[in-house]
Design a protein around this motif. Structure first.
Motif, short mmCIF file in Angstrom:
data_model
loop_
_atom_site.label_atom_id
_atom_site.label_comp_id
_atom_site.label_asym_id
_atom_site.label_seq_id
_atom_site.Cartn_x
_atom_site.Cartn_y
_atom_site.Cartn_z
N SER A 1 0.83 -1.19 0.00
CA SER A 1 0.00 0.00 0.00
C SER A 1 0.87 1.25 0.00
N SER B 1 0.51 4.95 2.12
CA SER B 1 -0.29 5.53 3.21
C SER B 1 -1.16 6.70 2.76
N SER B 2 -0.82 7.35 1.66
CA SER B 2 -1.62 8.49 1.20
C SER B 2 -2.57 8.14 0.05
N CYS B 3 -2.64 6.86 -0.32
CA CYS B 3 -3.46 6.44 -1.46
C CYS B 3 -4.88 6.09 -1.00
N CYS B 4 -5.87 6.76 -1.57
CA CYS B 4 -7.26 6.54 -1.17
C CYS B 4 -7.74 5.14 -1.55
N SER C 1 -5.84 2.45 -1.72
CA SER C 1 -5.20 1.55 -0.75
C SER C 1 -6.00 1.54 0.54
N HIS C 2 -6.42 2.71 0.97
CA HIS C 2 -7.24 2.81 2.20
C HIS C 2 -8.55 2.03 2.03
N ALA C 3 -9.20 2.18 0.90
CA ALA C 3 -10.48 1.49 0.65
C ALA C 3 -10.30 -0.03 0.64
N LYS D 1 -7.83 -1.80 2.12
CA LYS D 1 -7.53 -2.24 3.49
C LYS D 1 -8.81 -2.35 4.30
N ARG D 2 -9.64 -1.35 4.18
CA ARG D 2 -10.90 -1.33 4.91
C ARG D 2 -11.82 -2.49 4.50
N GLU E 1 3.44 -0.48 3.88
CA GLU E 1 3.32 0.87 3.34
C GLU E 1 4.62 1.20 2.59
N SER F 1 -6.77 -2.91 -6.94
CA SER F 1 -8.09 -2.59 -6.40
C SER F 1 -9.24 -3.03 -7.30
#
Length: 102
Positions: free
Chosen positions: A17, A19-22, A24-26, A28-29, A42, A78
């Motif tokens: 991932s 850490s600033s990638c939206c 990547s956040h989605a 992970k969630r 990260e 993704s």
């Protein structure tokens, strides 16, 4: 590439991932919501992150992050993961890999 292969084997679900990638956040969630506890790497916080990003791109992940491995095997980025989730295949993959138990 060897480092990625070794890291991908450390847990049932491994996500490379940024850490600033939206996206990547989605992703992970999504895995947390499925009940999985992925190992997160990260790349922007790793001294060899740029090298690993290039290796992920060569592996076929475009963009390089997020890159998801389940059971040590490269699944995709993704869009692939979301497709698997929407068609119901992701849950079976997580069960087969031992990432979730129900």
């Amino acid at each position: 590439m060897d480092r990625i292969a070794k890291l991908a084997q450390q847990k049932a679900v491994v996500i490379f991932s940024n850490s600033s990638c939206c996206m990547s956040h989605a992703i992970k969630r999504l895995f947390y919501e499925q009940g999985a506890s992925p190992m997160i790497h990260e790349l922007d916080e790793d001294t060899k992150g740029g090298e690993m990003e290039r290796a992920l791109t060569r592996l076929g992940c475009n963009p390089a992050v997020p890159a998801v491995f389940i059971g040590g095997k490269f699944v995709g980025s993704s869009s692939t993961v979301m497709t698997l989730h929407l068609n119901g295949s992701l849950k079976k993959m997580l069960l087969d890999a031992g990432a979730i138990w129900f």
